[in-house]
Design a protein around this motif. Structure first.
Motif, PDB file in Angstrom:
ATOM      1  N   LEU A  18      55.455   6.621  35.288  1.00 18.99           N
ATOM      2  CA  LEU A  18      54.002   6.513  35.106  1.00 18.99           C
ATOM      3  C   LEU A  18      53.403   5.441  36.015  1.00 18.99           C
ATOM      4  O   LEU A  18      52.326   5.623  36.580  1.00 18.99           O
ATOM      5  CB  LEU A  18      53.682   6.204  33.639  1.00 18.99           C
ATOM      6  N   LEU A  19      54.104   4.324  36.144  1.00 16.27           N
ATOM      7  CA  LEU A  19      53.640   3.268  37.037  1.00 16.27           C
ATOM      8  C   LEU A  19      53.594   3.766  38.478  1.00 16.27           C
ATOM      9  O   LEU A  19      52.602   3.565  39.187  1.00 16.27           O
ATOM     10  CB  LEU A  19      54.560   2.059  36.928  1.00 16.27           C
ATOM     11  N   SER A  20      54.649   4.435  38.910  1.00 20.64           N
ATOM     12  CA  SER A  20      54.716   4.924  40.288  1.00 20.64           C
ATOM     13  C   SER A  20      53.603   5.922  40.576  1.00 20.64           C
ATOM     14  O   SER A  20      53.012   5.915  41.658  1.00 20.64           O
ATOM     15  CB  SER A  20      56.079   5.569  40.550  1.00 20.64           C
ATOM     16  N   PHE A  21      53.321   6.773  39.598  1.00 18.28           N
ATOM     17  CA  PHE A  21      52.252   7.760  39.778  1.00 18.28           C
ATOM     18  C   PHE A  21      50.914   7.075  40.042  1.00 18.28           C
ATOM     19  O   PHE A  21      50.070   7.587  40.790  1.00 18.28           O
ATOM     20  CB  PHE A  21      52.145   8.645  38.528  1.00 18.28           C
ATOM     21  N   ASN A  22      50.735   5.883  39.461  1.00 19.66           N
ATOM     22  CA  ASN A  22      49.449   5.178  39.586  1.00 19.66           C
ATOM     23  C   ASN A  22      49.378   4.194  40.739  1.00 19.66           C
ATOM     24  O   ASN A  22      48.306   3.644  41.001  1.00 19.66           O
ATOM     25  CB  ASN A  22      49.165   4.424  38.277  1.00 19.66           C
ATOM     26  N   LEU A  23      50.474   3.975  41.448  1.00 18.32           N
ATOM     27  CA  LEU A  23      50.457   2.963  42.498  1.00 18.32           C
ATOM     28  C   LEU A  23      49.553   3.334  43.660  1.00 18.32           C
ATOM     29  O   LEU A  23      48.798   2.511  44.165  1.00 18.32           O
ATOM     30  CB  LEU A  23      51.879   2.728  43.023  1.00 18.32           C
ATOM     31  N   ARG A  24      49.614   4.580  44.122  1.00 16.52           N
ATOM     32  CA  ARG A  24      48.894   4.941  45.329  1.00 16.52           C
ATOM     33  C   ARG A  24      47.435   5.351  45.127  1.00 16.52           C
ATOM     34  O   ARG A  24      46.628   5.130  46.043  1.00 16.52           O
ATOM     35  CB  ARG A  24      49.652   6.021  46.101  1.00 16.52           C
ATOM     36  N   PRO A  25      47.031   5.951  44.002  1.00 19.57           N
ATOM     37  CA  PRO A  25      45.596   6.222  43.838  1.00 19.57           C
ATOM     38  C   PRO A  25      44.737   4.974  43.995  1.00 19.57           C
ATOM     39  O   PRO A  25      43.621   5.039  44.529  1.00 19.57           O
ATOM     40  CB  PRO A  25      45.510   6.789  42.418  1.00 19.57           C
ATOM     41  N   THR A  26      45.228   3.831  43.554  1.00 14.36           N
ATOM     42  CA  THR A  26      44.490   2.582  43.732  1.00 14.36           C
ATOM     43  C   THR A  26      44.199   2.324  45.204  1.00 14.36           C
ATOM     44  O   THR A  26      43.114   1.850  45.567  1.00 14.36           O
ATOM     45  CB  THR A  26      45.310   1.409  43.160  1.00 14.36           C
ATOM     46  N   ALA A  27      45.155   2.660  46.064  1.00 10.98           N
ATOM     47  CA  ALA A  27      45.042   2.334  47.486  1.00 10.98           C
ATOM     48  C   ALA A  27      44.359   3.417  48.307  1.00 10.98           C
ATOM     49  O   ALA A  27      43.628   3.108  49.245  1.00 10.98           O
ATOM     50  CB  ALA A  27      46.441   2.062  48.062  1.00 10.98           C
ATOM     51  N   VAL A  28      44.595   4.701  47.975  1.00  8.52           N
ATOM     52  CA  VAL A  28      44.191   5.772  48.902  1.00  8.52           C
ATOM     53  C   VAL A  28      43.006   6.604  48.425  1.00  8.52           C
ATOM     54  O   VAL A  28      42.508   7.434  49.182  1.00  8.52           O
ATOM     55  CB  VAL A  28      45.378   6.710  49.207  1.00  8.52           C
ATOM     56  N   SER A  29      42.556   6.408  47.206  1.00  8.42           N
ATOM     57  CA  SER A  29      41.471   7.264  46.703  1.00  8.42           C
ATOM     58  C   SER A  29      40.165   7.043  47.461  1.00  8.42           C
ATOM     59  O   SER A  29      39.287   7.916  47.465  1.00  8.42           O
ATOM     60  CB  SER A  29      41.256   7.036  45.202  1.00  8.42           C
ATOM     61  N   VAL A  30      40.018   5.902  48.128  1.00  6.34           N
ATOM     62  CA  VAL A  30      38.801   5.637  48.898  1.00  6.34           C
ATOM     63  C   VAL A  30      38.712   6.531  50.133  1.00  6.34           C
ATOM     64  O   VAL A  30      37.623   6.954  50.532  1.00  6.34           O
ATOM     65  CB  VAL A  30      38.727   4.154  49.304  1.00  6.34           C
ATOM     66  N   ALA A 160      32.126  16.995  40.815  1.00  5.41           N
ATOM     67  CA  ALA A 160      31.937  17.501  39.448  1.00  5.41           C
ATOM     68  C   ALA A 160      31.186  16.518  38.555  1.00  5.41           C
ATOM     69  O   ALA A 160      30.477  16.932  37.632  1.00  5.41           O
ATOM     70  CB  ALA A 160      33.298  17.829  38.830  1.00  5.41           C
ATOM     71  N   PHE A 161      31.320  15.216  38.830  1.00  8.71           N
ATOM     72  CA  PHE A 161      30.773  14.215  37.907  1.00  8.71           C
ATOM     73  C   PHE A 161      29.751  13.278  38.546  1.00  8.71           C
ATOM     74  O   PHE A 161      29.526  12.177  38.063  1.00  8.71           O
ATOM     75  CB  PHE A 161      31.911  13.407  37.278  1.00  8.71           C
ATOM     76  N   GLY A 162      29.155  13.709  39.648  1.00  6.66           N
ATOM     77  CA  GLY A 162      27.969  13.012  40.115  1.00  6.66           C
ATOM     78  C   GLY A 162      28.134  12.013  41.228  1.00  6.66           C
ATOM     79  O   GLY A 162      27.211  11.225  41.467  1.00  6.66           O
ATOM     80  N   GLY A 163      29.271  11.976  41.904  1.00  6.40           N
ATOM     81  CA  GLY A 163      29.365  11.094  43.056  1.00  6.40           C
ATOM     82  C   GLY A 163      30.683  10.365  43.160  1.00  6.40           C
ATOM     83  O   GLY A 163      31.574  10.487  42.312  1.00  6.40           O
ATOM     84  N   TRP A 164      30.787   9.571  44.228  1.00  2.06           N
ATOM     85  CA  TRP A 164      32.046   8.906  44.542  1.00  2.06           C
ATOM     86  C   TRP A 164      32.474   7.902  43.469  1.00  2.06           C
ATOM     87  O   TRP A 164      33.675   7.647  43.303  1.00  2.06           O
ATOM     88  CB  TRP A 164      31.957   8.206  45.898  1.00  2.06           C
ATOM     89  N   ARG A 165      31.509   7.350  42.730  1.00  6.00           N
ATOM     90  CA  ARG A 165      31.870   6.378  41.685  1.00  6.00           C
ATOM     91  C   ARG A 165      32.745   7.023  40.615  1.00  6.00           C
ATOM     92  O   ARG A 165      33.714   6.422  40.132  1.00  6.00           O
ATOM     93  CB  ARG A 165      30.611   5.778  41.057  1.00  6.00           C
ATOM     94  N   SER A 166      32.411   8.235  40.233  1.00  4.90           N
ATOM     95  CA  SER A 166      33.238   8.954  39.261  1.00  4.90           C
ATOM     96  C   SER A 166      34.595   9.292  39.852  1.00  4.90           C
ATOM     97  O   SER A 166      35.625   9.204  39.175  1.00  4.90           O
ATOM     98  CB  SER A 166      32.528  10.243  38.824  1.00  4.90           C
ATOM     99  N   GLY A 167      34.591   9.675  41.134  1.00  7.60           N
ATOM    100  CA  GLY A 167      35.844  10.017  41.780  1.00  7.60           C
ATOM    101  C   GLY A 167      36.816   8.849  41.828  1.00  7.60           C
ATOM    102  O   GLY A 167      38.029   9.025  41.647  1.00  7.60           O
ATOM    103  N   LEU A 168      36.304   7.635  42.066  1.00  5.94           N
ATOM    104  CA  LEU A 168      37.160   6.458  42.090  1.00  5.94           C
ATOM    105  C   LEU A 168      37.467   5.942  40.691  1.00  5.94           C
ATOM    106  O   LEU A 168      38.584   5.510  40.401  1.00  5.94           O
ATOM    107  CB  LEU A 168      36.511   5.344  42.920  1.00  5.94           C
ATOM    108  N   GLY A 169      36.474   5.995  39.807  1.00  5.28           N
ATOM    109  CA  GLY A 169      36.660   5.465  38.452  1.00  5.28           C
ATOM    110  C   GLY A 169      37.645   6.259  37.623  1.00  5.28           C
ATOM    111  O   GLY A 169      38.262   5.711  36.695  1.00  5.28           O
TER     112      GLY A 169
END
Length: 397
Positions: A18-30, A160-169
């Motif tokens: 679970l930790l590994s799955f979450n490591l890269r979204p923090t870095a690359v979702s932008v 789907a949820f109104g902009g990049w803020r939702s995509g990152l959040g």
């Protein structure tokens, strides 16, 4: 192994996945929504370059602190605190309307993930000393899946949820799930050492193996963070929509999923790991030349080849565990390799952003990446040979 020990090992494995799955979204979702983020904050080219460099800066600075924190507080507690820091940063940056606050909160989120990233090889060595290749393959595959998901899904979530803020959040909510196993594991915490520390960061820095591992890690990380920070924009500039460009970036990451599951174990069992390393590294120059020649028409093919090249990451993580004899040695080698390596890599995304803005195209940045691939072959020839950091500490050579 007793039943409680087996349960703890199973919980650690779930926590690692679970930790590994979450490591890269923090870095690359932008990356997939970089254009929208820049527009929202009126962000300059150098500022955008800084944003794409923050992951490697955070990994360099905060990664170096991870082993000392784990010695003082316990490796499970530090892992949990790292995840909580990431949740706070991910949530806050999706809400702020200040560019400087966005960058600072991004650094907070990335700092947490950086510390967790450095501790992963130590956790594997500590809990699964006889299955380093297999467990590394499992967690790096989860890492690749999380990376792919962030690249492919951030744009659709944003739409789907109104902009990049939702995509990152959205990735903050997922990080909450990663914290759950570690809440239980802090009751069974482990310290990387209880006696006087004998293997220091500085000592590893004086070994040829430590320097070679750090440089290899740095150059492969430079490639990866340029790819995941900028290549979605490259494909948008080539004529693809934001959604399709994100999918192509997802192809890069998705290509590494089966290879991340397979190749670390192959490397760990191989009589000559250099062959595996050379084959993977060689995919980079072919992909880059292809992107310069036909960035639009053959984009999926080049995405697959570049994706093969990114498998250097799970391979170097596997080597961290294989090039030390003890958990303490692994922790010291991991901290030095990753913190110094990320410091080397930090210039890459920033420089590529500046050069792209200055030249107005992608051929010069791609040529720069191509040149920077070449030293990886020489470094792979060295780190691929069996040697241990503890041996070089005792008798440097």
């Amino acid at each position: 192994m007793s039943t409680p020990a087996r349960r703890t090992s199973a919980l650690v494995l779930v926590g690692l996945v679970l930790l590994s799955f979450n490591l890269r979204p923090t870095a690359v979702s932008v990356g997939p929504v970089l254009a929208e983020v820049r527009d929202s904050f009126s962000m300059s080219g150098p500022a955008a370059g800084l944003l794409t460099s923050l992951p490697v800066i955070a990994f360099a600075v905060f990664g170096a602190l991870a082993p000392a924190a784990a010695r003082a507080l316990g490796v499970h507690r530090v892992t949990l605190l790292a995840i909580l820091s990431s949740i706070a940063g991910l949530t806050g940056r999706a809400l702020t309307h200040s560019q400087s606050v966005f960058l600072l909160l991004s650094l907070l989120a990335l700092g947490g993930m950086a510390m967790a990233n450095v501790l992963l090889p130590s956790l594997v060595k500590l809990h699964f000393p006889d299955h380093i290749g297999r467990v590394t393959a499992i967690y790096t595959t989860a890492l690749s899946i999380g990376l792919t998901a962030a690249l492919v899904l951030t744009v659709p979530i944003s739409h789907a949820f109104g902009g990049w803020r939702s995509g990152l959040g959205a990735w903050a909510a997922l990080a909450v799930l990663a914290a759950v196993p570690w809440v239980s594991l802090i009751a069974h915490d482990r310290h990387l050492e209880r006696a006087r520390r004998t293997i220091t960061f500085g000592a590893v820095a004086r070994t040829p193996l430590g320097l070679a591992m750090a440089l290899f890690f740095g150059l492969q990380s430079l490639q990866a963070y340029v790819i995941f920070g900028w290549f979605a924009q490259l494909w948008r500039d080539s004529g693809y929509s934001a959604g399709v460009a994100g999918l192509l970036a997802g192809v890069v990451a998705g290509t590494s999923i089966p290879l991340s599951l397979w190749l670390p174990n192959v490397l760990a069992r191989s009589a000559d790991p250099r062959r595996v390393l050379f084959a993977v590294i060689a995919a980079y120059p072919v992909g880059y030349v292809g992107l310069m020649a036909a960035p639009y028409s053959l984009a999926p093919l080049w995405a697959v080849l570049v994706g093969i090249g990114t498998v250097t990451f799970p391979l170097i993580l596997t080597l961290i565990g294989l090039r030390a004899r003890t958990p303490e040695g692994t922790a010291a080698l991991s901290a030095f390799t990753q913190s110094v390596g990320y410091l080397v890599a930090a210039i890459g995304p920033f420089l590529i952003g500046v050069v792209h803005d200055a030249t107005g195209g992608w051929n010069v940045p791609l040529l720069m990446l191509l040149v920077l691939v070449l030293p990886l072959f020489a470094l792979a020839a060295y780190v691929g040979r069996v040697r241990y950091v503890e041996d070089q500490l005792a008798s440097p050579r």
